[in-house]
Design a protein around this motif. Sequence first.
Motif, PDB file in Angstrom:
ATOM      1  N   LEU A  29      -4.044  -6.934   4.926  1.00 40.46           N
ATOM      2  CA  LEU A  29      -4.157  -6.113   6.128  1.00 40.46           C
ATOM      3  C   LEU A  29      -2.859  -5.368   6.432  1.00 40.46           C
ATOM      4  O   LEU A  29      -2.882  -4.186   6.788  1.00 40.46           O
ATOM      5  CB  LEU A  29      -4.550  -6.983   7.322  1.00 40.46           C
ATOM      6  CG  LEU A  29      -5.948  -7.583   7.278  1.00 40.46           C
ATOM      7  CD1 LEU A  29      -6.160  -8.513   8.467  1.00 40.46           C
ATOM      8  CD2 LEU A  29      -7.001  -6.505   7.247  1.00 40.46           C
ATOM      9  N   GLY A  30      -1.750  -6.057   6.305  1.00 38.91           N
ATOM     10  CA  GLY A  30      -0.463  -5.434   6.590  1.00 38.91           C
ATOM     11  C   GLY A  30      -0.136  -4.300   5.642  1.00 38.91           C
ATOM     12  O   GLY A  30       0.251  -3.199   6.069  1.00 38.91           O
ATOM     13  N   VAL A  31      -0.290  -4.548   4.365  1.00 36.52           N
ATOM     14  CA  VAL A  31       0.003  -3.514   3.365  1.00 36.52           C
ATOM     15  C   VAL A  31      -0.979  -2.357   3.497  1.00 36.52           C
ATOM     16  O   VAL A  31      -0.598  -1.188   3.368  1.00 36.52           O
ATOM     17  CB  VAL A  31      -0.013  -4.112   1.937  1.00 36.52           C
ATOM     18  CG1 VAL A  31       0.099  -3.025   0.889  1.00 36.52           C
ATOM     19  CG2 VAL A  31       1.094  -5.132   1.780  1.00 36.52           C
ATOM     20  N   SER A  32      -2.238  -2.664   3.810  1.00 34.45           N
ATOM     21  CA  SER A  32      -3.232  -1.604   3.998  1.00 34.45           C
ATOM     22  C   SER A  32      -2.880  -0.717   5.183  1.00 34.45           C
ATOM     23  O   SER A  32      -3.019   0.512   5.109  1.00 34.45           O
ATOM     24  CB  SER A  32      -4.623  -2.205   4.219  1.00 34.45           C
ATOM     25  OG  SER A  32      -5.057  -2.890   3.085  1.00 34.45           O
ATOM     26  N   ALA A  33      -2.435  -1.319   6.268  1.00 43.54           N
ATOM     27  CA  ALA A  33      -2.067  -0.548   7.458  1.00 43.54           C
ATOM     28  C   ALA A  33      -0.887   0.372   7.162  1.00 43.54           C
ATOM     29  O   ALA A  33      -0.908   1.564   7.515  1.00 43.54           O
ATOM     30  CB  ALA A  33      -1.745  -1.486   8.614  1.00 43.54           C
ATOM     31  N   ILE A  34       0.115  -0.152   6.515  1.00 46.52           N
ATOM     32  CA  ILE A  34       1.309   0.647   6.209  1.00 46.52           C
ATOM     33  C   ILE A  34       0.989   1.740   5.192  1.00 46.52           C
ATOM     34  O   ILE A  34       1.356   2.907   5.368  1.00 46.52           O
ATOM     35  CB  ILE A  34       2.448  -0.260   5.712  1.00 46.52           C
ATOM     36  CG1 ILE A  34       2.917  -1.159   6.858  1.00 46.52           C
ATOM     37  CG2 ILE A  34       3.606   0.560   5.160  1.00 46.52           C
ATOM     38  CD1 ILE A  34       3.841  -2.274   6.431  1.00 46.52           C
ATOM     39  N   ALA A  35       0.290   1.365   4.132  1.00 46.25           N
ATOM     40  CA  ALA A  35      -0.031   2.338   3.082  1.00 46.25           C
ATOM     41  C   ALA A  35      -0.956   3.432   3.608  1.00 46.25           C
ATOM     42  O   ALA A  35      -0.777   4.613   3.287  1.00 46.25           O
ATOM     43  CB  ALA A  35      -0.664   1.628   1.893  1.00 46.25           C
ATOM     44  N   SER A  36      -1.941   3.064   4.433  1.00 46.30           N
ATOM     45  CA  SER A  36      -2.865   4.078   4.950  1.00 46.30           C
ATOM     46  C   SER A  36      -2.160   5.020   5.925  1.00 46.30           C
ATOM     47  O   SER A  36      -2.491   6.203   5.989  1.00 46.30           O
ATOM     48  CB  SER A  36      -4.078   3.425   5.613  1.00 46.30           C
ATOM     49  OG  SER A  36      -3.722   2.744   6.793  1.00 46.30           O
ATOM     50  N   ALA A  37      -1.182   4.514   6.668  1.00 43.21           N
ATOM     51  CA  ALA A  37      -0.417   5.392   7.559  1.00 43.21           C
ATOM     52  C   ALA A  37       0.369   6.418   6.752  1.00 43.21           C
ATOM     53  O   ALA A  37       0.413   7.605   7.106  1.00 43.21           O
ATOM     54  CB  ALA A  37       0.521   4.558   8.430  1.00 43.21           C
TER      55      ALA A  37
END
Length: 77
Positions: A29-37
């Motif tokens: 979830l954390g990496v997805s949030a950062i990468a998607s931003a």
Amino acid sequence: MRYTVLRLFVFFAVLLILWLLGMRGILLLGVSAIASAIVSVFLLVGPREEFAAKIEGKVAQRRAKAEENRTFEDDED
């Protein structure tokens, strides 16, 4: 609304890709949030500018209406 839906789509696409690559748990979830931003900054330039122009137009409209009302009130006095 369109921009928000596109941001969510980018988030879930990144989430799915990372999940398929084997990432799991809270890190996913954390990496997805950062990468998607980061991806959204580059990928959604057009929709973001369109959204900002729409908001700017509404603000200008309200300012013009407020100025018109203020002028009308001054003329009455």
